[in-house]
Design a protein around this motif. Structure first.
Motif, PDB file in Angstrom:
ATOM      1  N   ALA A  72       0.618  -1.604  -0.081  1.00 30.40           N
ATOM      2  CA  ALA A  72       0.264  -0.160  -0.100  1.00 30.40           C
ATOM      3  C   ALA A  72       1.097   1.487   0.232  1.00 30.40           C
ATOM      4  CB  ALA A  72      -0.605  -0.414   1.226  1.00 30.40           C
ATOM      5  N   MET A  73       1.320   2.138  -1.096  1.00 34.18           N
ATOM      6  CA  MET A  73       1.817   3.013  -1.512  1.00 34.18           C
ATOM      7  C   MET A  73       1.458   3.980  -2.481  1.00 34.18           C
ATOM      8  SD  MET A  73       6.174   2.041  -1.814  1.00 34.18           S
ATOM      9  CE  MET A  73       7.265   3.528  -0.544  1.00 34.18           C
ATOM     10  N   GLU A  74       1.667   4.805  -3.091  1.00 34.27           N
ATOM     11  CA  GLU A  74       1.348   5.803  -4.006  1.00 34.27           C
ATOM     12  C   GLU A  74       2.098   5.148  -5.611  1.00 34.27           C
ATOM     13  OE1 GLU A  74       2.219   7.070  -1.205  1.00 34.27           O
ATOM     14  OE2 GLU A  74       2.235   8.878  -0.612  1.00 34.27           O
ATOM     15  N   THR A  75       1.578   5.163  -6.730  1.00 31.78           N
ATOM     16  CA  THR A  75       2.188   3.900  -7.432  1.00 31.78           C
ATOM     17  C   THR A  75       3.276   4.625  -8.384  1.00 31.78           C
ATOM     18  OG1 THR A  75      -0.212   3.849  -8.042  1.00 31.78           O
ATOM     19  CG2 THR A  75       1.361   3.029  -9.948  1.00 31.78           C
ATOM     20  N   LYS A  76       3.095   6.382  -8.240  1.00 30.74           N
ATOM     21  CA  LYS A  76       4.372   6.515  -8.049  1.00 30.74           C
ATOM     22  C   LYS A  76       5.532   6.487  -7.997  1.00 30.74           C
ATOM     23  CE  LYS A  76       5.703  11.449 -10.004  1.00 30.74           C
ATOM     24  NZ  LYS A  76       5.619  12.462  -8.727  1.00 30.74           N
ATOM     25  N   PRO A 119       6.878   5.964  11.145  1.00 29.82           N
ATOM     26  CA  PRO A 119       6.635   4.681  11.599  1.00 29.82           C
ATOM     27  C   PRO A 119       5.977   3.779  11.868  1.00 29.82           C
ATOM     28  CG  PRO A 119       4.873   6.460  11.367  1.00 29.82           C
ATOM     29  CD  PRO A 119       5.970   6.173  10.125  1.00 29.82           C
ATOM     30  N   PRO A 120       6.122   3.264  13.083  1.00 32.52           N
ATOM     31  CA  PRO A 120       5.848   1.457  12.894  1.00 32.52           C
ATOM     32  C   PRO A 120       4.525   1.317  12.357  1.00 32.52           C
ATOM     33  CG  PRO A 120       6.094   2.423  15.355  1.00 32.52           C
ATOM     34  CD  PRO A 120       6.250   3.681  14.403  1.00 32.52           C
ATOM     35  N   GLY A 121       4.656  -0.237  11.790  1.00 32.31           N
ATOM     36  CA  GLY A 121       3.333  -0.782  11.196  1.00 32.31           C
ATOM     37  C   GLY A 121       2.719   0.342   9.210  1.00 32.31           C
ATOM     38  N   THR A 122       3.692   1.046   9.035  1.00 32.80           N
ATOM     39  CA  THR A 122       4.102   2.059   7.520  1.00 32.80           C
ATOM     40  C   THR A 122       4.185   0.470   6.452  1.00 32.80           C
ATOM     41  OG1 THR A 122       5.653   2.600   8.071  1.00 32.80           O
ATOM     42  CG2 THR A 122       3.624   4.245   8.494  1.00 32.80           C
ATOM     43  N   GLY A 123       5.033  -0.215   6.623  1.00 41.98           N
ATOM     44  CA  GLY A 123       5.393  -1.322   5.716  1.00 41.98           C
ATOM     45  C   GLY A 123       6.660  -1.121   5.963  1.00 41.98           C
ATOM     46  N   LYS A 124       7.599  -1.111   5.972  1.00 36.45           N
ATOM     47  CA  LYS A 124       9.612  -1.463   6.224  1.00 36.45           C
ATOM     48  C   LYS A 124       9.501  -2.442   5.965  1.00 36.45           C
ATOM     49  CE  LYS A 124       9.555   1.090   9.814  1.00 36.45           C
ATOM     50  NZ  LYS A 124       8.882   1.544  10.230  1.00 36.45           N
ATOM     51  N   CYS A 139      -2.288   7.213   3.140  1.00 35.24           N
ATOM     52  CA  CYS A 139      -2.911   8.333   1.838  1.00 35.24           C
ATOM     53  C   CYS A 139      -4.067   7.478   1.827  1.00 35.24           C
ATOM     54  CB  CYS A 139      -2.069   7.906   1.195  1.00 35.24           C
ATOM     55  SG  CYS A 139      -1.675   7.109   0.298  1.00 35.24           S
ATOM     56  N   PHE A 140      -5.260   7.958   0.497  1.00 39.65           N
ATOM     57  CA  PHE A 140      -6.423   7.032  -0.064  1.00 39.65           C
ATOM     58  C   PHE A 140      -5.863   6.487  -1.108  1.00 39.65           C
ATOM     59  CE2 PHE A 140     -10.172   7.862  -2.761  1.00 39.65           C
ATOM     60  CZ  PHE A 140     -10.409   6.876  -2.261  1.00 39.65           C
ATOM     61  N   GLU A 141      -4.582   6.509  -1.543  1.00 42.55           N
ATOM     62  CA  GLU A 141      -4.032   6.161  -2.717  1.00 42.55           C
ATOM     63  C   GLU A 141      -3.665   4.753  -1.918  1.00 42.55           C
ATOM     64  OE1 GLU A 141      -1.506   7.827  -5.375  1.00 42.55           O
ATOM     65  OE2 GLU A 141      -1.009   5.928  -6.528  1.00 42.55           O
ATOM     66  N   ALA A 142      -3.053   4.670  -0.757  1.00 42.96           N
ATOM     67  CA  ALA A 142      -2.809   3.602  -0.252  1.00 42.96           C
ATOM     68  C   ALA A 142      -3.758   2.412  -0.088  1.00 42.96           C
ATOM     69  CB  ALA A 142      -2.136   3.374   0.627  1.00 42.96           C
ATOM     70  N   THR A 190      -6.441  12.645   9.843  1.00 39.72           N
ATOM     71  CA  THR A 190      -6.041  11.933  10.645  1.00 39.72           C
ATOM     72  C   THR A 190      -5.498  10.997  10.559  1.00 39.72           C
ATOM     73  OG1 THR A 190      -6.370  10.556  12.944  1.00 39.72           O
ATOM     74  CG2 THR A 190      -7.735   9.487  10.939  1.00 39.72           C
ATOM     75  N   LYS A 191      -4.611  10.323  11.223  1.00 37.83           N
ATOM     76  CA  LYS A 191      -3.051   9.690  10.356  1.00 37.83           C
ATOM     77  C   LYS A 191      -3.074   8.015  11.441  1.00 37.83           C
ATOM     78  CE  LYS A 191       0.502  13.290  11.440  1.00 37.83           C
ATOM     79  NZ  LYS A 191       1.612  13.595  11.576  1.00 37.83           N
ATOM     80  N   MET A 192      -3.458   7.068  10.122  1.00 34.06           N
ATOM     81  CA  MET A 192      -3.556   5.753  10.600  1.00 34.06           C
ATOM     82  C   MET A 192      -2.833   5.133  10.045  1.00 34.06           C
ATOM     83  SD  MET A 192      -6.241   3.157  10.872  1.00 34.06           S
ATOM     84  CE  MET A 192      -7.371   4.246  12.588  1.00 34.06           C
ATOM     85  N   SER A 193      -1.622   4.032  10.260  1.00 34.37           N
ATOM     86  CA  SER A 193      -0.474   3.322   9.994  1.00 34.37           C
ATOM     87  C   SER A 193      -1.527   1.891   8.848  1.00 34.37           C
ATOM     88  CB  SER A 193       0.170   2.189  10.781  1.00 34.37           C
ATOM     89  OG  SER A 193      -0.741   1.188  11.679  1.00 34.37           O
ATOM     90  N   PRO A 194      -0.787   2.422   7.566  1.00 32.17           N
ATOM     91  CA  PRO A 194      -0.993   1.092   6.814  1.00 32.17           C
ATOM     92  C   PRO A 194      -1.482  -0.379   7.497  1.00 32.17           C
ATOM     93  CG  PRO A 194       0.276   1.996   5.833  1.00 32.17           C
ATOM     94  CD  PRO A 194       0.571   2.659   6.932  1.00 32.17           C
ATOM     95  N   ALA A 195      -0.538  -0.584   8.720  1.00 34.83           N
ATOM     96  CA  ALA A 195      -0.574  -1.870   9.417  1.00 34.83           C
ATOM     97  C   ALA A 195      -2.195  -1.849  10.145  1.00 34.83           C
ATOM     98  CB  ALA A 195       0.383  -1.613  10.227  1.00 34.83           C
TER      99      ALA A 195
END
Ligand SMILES: Nc1ncnc2c1ncn2[C@@H]1O[C@H](COP(=O)(O)OP(=O)(O)OP(=O)(O)O)[C@@H](O)[C@H]1O
Length: 415
Positions: free
Chosen positions: A110-114, A149-154, A304-307, A334-339
């Motif tokens: 989940a991340m921007e395509t670009k 941040p934690p849970g963002t997909g590293k 983000c919405f794209e993710a 608001t801020k929420m991690s992809p996880a």
């Protein structure tokens, strides 16, 4: 080819005949000597007139094809380093491995395509860069710093990178590496076509060596104290246990790691990627992450919405829905991690449908938004209280910030 099989083929107008056979070792009575392995042989026959084509082109073609098939069939591995106490003795190795079977791909990330396309291009360019790196006189390696941040997909991105390039992963746990010399030995044993990962670099490396040394010195002064007193006093006992533990800790230093990144690489062959991850990029020594060491810095951030659209497609097979609009609005506020988004999208029972999952996500986003609003209000109140008590607002904010940062540090790292 199977055992004792005959195959013919034509290459550049030359016909060749292959036949395979094998030598099976004689059965031996119980012996302490290793048993000879069975040996396979392949016989190649061709016309004398085709000798030139076969020796100059065909053999090379066969070896190249063989290598390509081996790469295709290769099972990738995930290595972890063993503690040096287990490095010696029968069958001991510095790295243990399991098959690497993580399903993450760039499609499911989940991340921007670009951004994804840019990373994929960078990786492809690197993997095909053998001649280029040789031409410019640099070792064939590339460093990536993944931060966020934690849970963002590293970690997920590292798996996607390995799957994309078909590389092995060496997950290097620095805290079990005693010193720089051990680090060198470990890294020299890594193979090409691999990603060497050091996760949470800010927690694993002693970037605060100076401060620690001073503390240790303070502890050493206490050695003059009466030992028996120490043993009796539970506080002193605890302290000396902690000191002992500290001595056993990793002594890998920043300069040891920098030396490795700059120098050892070239000695141990090419096609290696090194990835550092951190939640706190601003805590890293600039020397560690300068270009040439960490060539590409990638920020993984809140959803983000794209993710979200990628996650909705993966988890619910949804490309659009009337609730998407509301979700887009809330993700912007608001801020929420992809996880966390992924966790909310995952159906919790067979009865739950897509709409239930989307509604759960909306509720979670609203709760997060509300909690954030309250925290901001509390901070504002504290600021006002500070003003009234004579402290400048910036002092109060700074102090609060420092406190929460330190708390975070303690929660995450074992300093
Ligand atoms: N960008 C993403 N795309 C797809 N899935 C994700 C993403 N981020 C997080 N996830 C999901 O959340 C889980 C945790 O993510 P991951 O371990 O990759 O995060 P991280 O950034 O490495 O966290 P940490 O900093 O705590 O190690 C993953 O198993 C994955 O299912």
């Amino acid at each position: 080819m199977d055992d004792y099989e005959d195959v013919t083929e034509v290459f550049d107008g030359a016909k060749v005949w292959w036949s395979s056979s094998k030598t099976v070792p004689k059965t031996q009575p119980i012996s302490f000597h290793p048993v000879a392995e069975e040996r396979r042989q392949y016989r190649l026959t061709f016309h004398k007139r085709d000798r030139e084509v076969i020796t100059e082109k065909y053999i090379e073609h066969v070896l190249k094809e063989g290598k390509a098939i081996a790469v295709k069939n290769r099972q990738r591995k995930l290595f972890t380093n063993n503690s040096s106490e287990n490095w010696y003795g029968w069958k001991s190795t510095k790295w243990s491995h399991v098959l690497f079977e993580h399903p993450a791909t760039f499609d499911s990330l989940a991340m921007e395509t670009k951004k994804k396309e840019e990373i994929k291009k960078d990786l492809t360019r690197f993997s095909k860069g053998n001649n280029y790196y040789a031409k410019i006189g640099k070792s064939w390696k590339r460093g990536y710093l993944l931060y966020g941040p934690p849970g963002t997909g590293k970690s997920t991105m590292i798996s996607a990178m390995a799957n994309f390039l078909d590389y092995d992963i060496y997950d290097l746990e620095l805290t079990t590496v005693k010193d720089n010399s051990e680090l060198r030995k470990l890294l020299i044993e890594t193979t090409g076509k691999s990603i060497i990962v050091i996760e949470d670099i800010d927690c694993s490396l002693d970037l605060t060596g100076q401060r620690k040394k001073t503390k240790e010195k303070d502890g050493d002064d206490d050695d003059d104290d009466d030992k028996s007193d120490k043993e009796k006093d539970p506080i002193s006992k605890k302290k000396s246990e902690a000191e002992k533990e500290n001595k056993n800790r990793s002594k890998v230093t920043l300069s040891g790691l920098l030396n490795f990144i700059d120098g050892i690489w070239s000695a141990c062959g090419g096609e290696r990627i090194i990835v550092f991850t951190t939640n706190y990029v601003d805590r890293l020594d600039p020397a560690l992450i300068r270009t040439g060491r960490m060539d590409k810095h990638i920020e993984l951030s809140y959803c983000c919405f794209e993710a979200f659209q990628v996650l909705a497609k993966n988890y619910l097979e949804l490309k659009s829905h009337e609730l998407f609009g509301k979700i887009e609005e809330l993700l912007g506020e608001t801020k929420m991690s992809p996880a966390d988004v992924a966790e909310n999208l995952m159906p919790k029972s067979d009865e739950e449908d897509e709409e239930d999952c989307l509604k759960r996500l909306i509720k979670a986003l609203e709760t997060t938004k509300e909690a954030r609003k309250k925290a901001e209000e509390a901070a504002l109140k504290a600021e006002k209280a500070g003003e009234e008590s004579g402290e400048t607002p910036s002092q109060v904010v700074q102090e609060n910030g420092e406190k929460s940062a330190k708390r975070g540090e303690r929660e995450r790292c074992n300093f």
